[in-house]
Design an enzyme around this catalytic site. Structure first.
Site, PDB file in Angstrom:
ATOM      1  CG  HIS A  93      -0.444  -0.046   2.535  1.00 12.64           C
ATOM      2  ND1 HIS A  93       0.004   1.070   3.188  1.00 12.64           N
ATOM      3  CD2 HIS A  93      -0.256  -1.080   3.380  1.00 12.64           C
ATOM      4  CE1 HIS A  93       0.427   0.720   4.403  1.00 12.64           C
ATOM      5  NE2 HIS A  93       0.303  -0.582   4.547  1.00 12.64           N
ATOM      6  CG  ASP A  95      -2.840   4.003   2.706  1.00 12.76           C
ATOM      7  OD1 ASP A  95      -2.410   2.932   2.250  1.00 12.76           O
ATOM      8  OD2 ASP A  95      -3.769   4.051   3.543  1.00 12.76           O
ATOM      9  CG  ASP A 127       2.493   0.085   7.914  1.00 13.68           C
ATOM     10  OD1 ASP A 127       2.164  -0.523   6.894  1.00 13.68           O
ATOM     11  OD2 ASP A 127       1.670   0.444   8.780  1.00 13.68           O
ATOM     12  CD  GLU A 161      -3.373  -1.719   5.147  1.00 13.61           C
ATOM     13  OE1 GLU A 161      -3.588  -2.757   5.791  1.00 13.61           O
ATOM     14  OE2 GLU A 161      -2.845  -0.710   5.682  1.00 13.61           O
ATOM     15  CD  GLU A 162      -1.659   1.989   7.497  1.00 16.32           C
ATOM     16  OE1 GLU A 162      -2.322   1.507   8.425  1.00 16.32           O
ATOM     17  OE2 GLU A 162      -0.485   1.673   7.277  1.00 16.32           O
ATOM     18  CD  GLU A 189       0.632  -3.967   5.747  1.00 13.72           C
ATOM     19  OE1 GLU A 189       1.486  -3.290   6.323  1.00 13.72           O
ATOM     20  OE2 GLU A 189      -0.458  -3.522   5.405  1.00 13.72           O
ATOM     21  CG  HIS A 389       0.537   2.512  12.516  1.00 12.21           C
ATOM     22  ND1 HIS A 389      -0.794   2.209  12.637  1.00 12.21           N
ATOM     23  CD2 HIS A 389       0.901   2.045  11.300  1.00 12.21           C
ATOM     24  CE1 HIS A 389      -1.217   1.585  11.554  1.00 12.21           C
ATOM     25  NE2 HIS A 389      -0.188   1.471  10.721  1.00 12.21           N
TER      26      HIS A 389
END
Ligand SMILES: *[C@@H]1O[C@H](CO)[C@@H](O)[C@H](O)[C@H]1NC(C)=O
Ligand SMILES: *[C@@H]1O[C@H](CO)[C@@H](O)[C@H](O)[C@H]1NC(C)=O
Ligand SMILES: *[C@@H]1O[C@H](CO)[C@@H](O)[C@H](O)[C@H]1NC(C)=O
Ligand SMILES: *[C@@H]1O[C@H](CO)[C@@H](O)[C@H](O)[C@H]1NC(C)=O
Ligand SMILES: [Zn+2]
Length: 435
Positions: A93, A95, A127, A161-162, A189, A389
């Site tokens: 992803h 984002d 990520d 995705e997030e 992932e 994150h």
């Protein structure tokens, strides 16, 4: 004296390392990608331009699809010898979750800074922008070696995705464009591991988020109604029931191995809202719970249990599902699955243990498995602290570069699986319940 000397040698070595990585074109492309702010919901035009340029540099076709305006899905095709075979989809992803320097970042989150000690800092370093660049570098290297793989390989780069993939993977899976890829296996992932293994996710825990509204009689703060007739009293009963269940599940989680977060259901009460004034008994109080279902939980039975707890907590309590994903099936991780065999072979030749696990969270791969395509989640970050994150998210350049070698092996093995080894129906490699 000795310590001073140590310090000098240490810094010297680190300095050399940092400089060495600075000249590496793969590291530079990774830094450049980190510098593009792709926070979920923001403008992805610069990211599309970045991938358009990289595709052109390798002379591979690129397509951009938009099922929701402003949410581009980028697909790079690396053609194989036989396009009639099921392809390999390398998903990632674009984002990233929001990051702000004021949170206490040592380096700017969209700076892509390479430090003297060889760490690359920035939002998305783990990520999961590292993985997208690693796919690209591995495929470029295979191409530079004049090797054409048997099967087509697609790099798919998703927005959104997030926050669940509603404007990314979910509409893509329903599209004709996705069907046309004829995917046999999807890679997605994974997560870093603090120990010298690479976890491989073969099933995800699905998310149920519920909102419970407890209605009671509003009254002046000086009145004294029965606890069970107030909004707060009713919510207390709901909280008691769910937190009792939470305690039981928590004990199970403390006995679970890090390889199987699927054995327990996590429950967290994340929001409490209500009240209008200090001297008024509120007419409504709301609770929001985030629940991640254990992989062996029967959804109908669990729903019935939730409804029973709510009913027992009192009258005039409503239950609303904010999200309620169906259980995601598992990809087979035994040698009967030729895709797992290929990854296993790659792991053995690389001498890197790749260990199947069920993680505590979930990724886009859950949607892929539900659509009937087997998927594995893997991000090659062994011996790496978990900073998804987090503030000061970073990846050592050495780990990033090692990951390119790992993907070169994995992609080569997967895309060269002979047609006689795989079923043309990829759904035979997924099962309803975990092994
Ligand atoms: C990154 O993009 C987001 C979303 O567009 C925006 O809110 C944020 O301010 C940007 N951050 C920086 C450092 O530019
Ligand atoms: C790949 O093929 C090209 C063109 O035939 C040739 O110039 C190049 O040296 C080859 N590269 C390798 C690594 O064999
Ligand atoms: C209040 O409701 C709860 C949950 O139904 C119940 O267990 C409890 O006995 C009730 N309390 C009173 C005083 O009725
Ligand atoms: C439930 O709500 C209805 C309608 O507002 C009200 O008439 C009733 O008294 C409430 N029951 C309880 C037990 O609070
Ligand atoms: Zn991610």
């Amino acid at each position: 004296m000795q310590w001073v000397l140590f310090g000098v040698v240490f810094c010297g070595l680190y300095g050399v390392n940092g400089n060495r990585y600075a000249d590496d074109p793969a590291v530079q492309r990774f830094q450049e990608y980190i510098r593009i702010n792709t926070t979920t919901g923001g403008d992805l035009t610069p990211a599309v331009e970045f991938w358009t340029r990289l595709a052109a540099e390798q002379d591979v076709p690129i397509n951009v699809y938009e099922y929701t305006k402003g949410y581009p899905i980028i697909v790079l095709k690396w053609a194989g010898l036989d396009s009639s075979l099921n392809s390999i989809q390398l998903n990632s992803h674009v984002d990233v979750v929001p990051a702000d320097e004021s949170e206490g970042w040592t380096y700017p989150p969209f700076g892509g800074v390479l430090t003297e000690n060889g760490r690359i800092y920035g939002r998305g370093t783990q990520d999961m922008k590292s993985v997208t660049i690693q796919y690209y570098e591995a495929l470029s290297r295979i191409k530079a070696n004049n090797i054409t793989l048997l099967r087509d390989v697609y790099m798919t780069i998703m927005p959104d995705e997030e926050v669940g993939g509603e404007d990314g993977m979910i509409p893509f899976l329903q599209s004709e464009e996705f069907s046309a890829l004829n995917v046999g296996l999807e890679l997605d992932e994974g997560a870093p591991s603090p120990i010298p293994i690479i976890p491989l996710f073969y099933q995800d825990k699905v998310v149920w988020q519920i909102k419970v509204d407890c209605y009671g009689e509003a009254a002046h703060g000086s009145t004294f109604p029965a606890t069970n007739s107030t909004a707060t009293g009713k919510c207390r009963n709901v909280i008691d029931a769910l937190l009792k269940f939470r305690e039981e599940q928590y004990i199970i989680s403390t006995r679970a191995t890090i390889f199987d977060a699927g054995v327990y259901t996590s429950v967290n009460l994340n929001r409490l809202n209500g009240g209008t004034a200090n001297n008024i008994i509120p007419s409504v109080v709301s609770l929001t719970f985030d629940i991640r279902l254990g992989t062996r939980v029967n959804e109908d039975a669990f729903q019935a249990q939730l409804e029973q707890w709510i009913a027992e907590a009192g009258e005039n309590i409503t239950l609303t599902y904010i999200s309620k994903n169906p259980q995601s099936p598992a990809t087979v991780v035994s040698l009967s699955n030729p895709y797992w065999r290929a990854i296993n072979q790659a792991a053995r030749s690389l001498k890197v243990p790749i260990i199947p696990i069920v993680p505590p969270g979930s990724t886009d791969a859950r949607h892929v498995r539900l659509a009937g395509v087997p998927a594995f989640g893997i991000s090659p970050m062994a011996n790496t602290p978990l900073l998804l994150h987090a503030v000061d998210e970073y990846l050592p350049a050495s780990t990033f570069l090692k990951g390119i070698n790992i993907y070169e092996q994995i992609i080569t093995k997967l895309a060269n699986i002979p047609s006689s080894d795989t079923s043309p129906d990829p759904s035979v490699y997924i099962v309803k319940t975990a092994l």
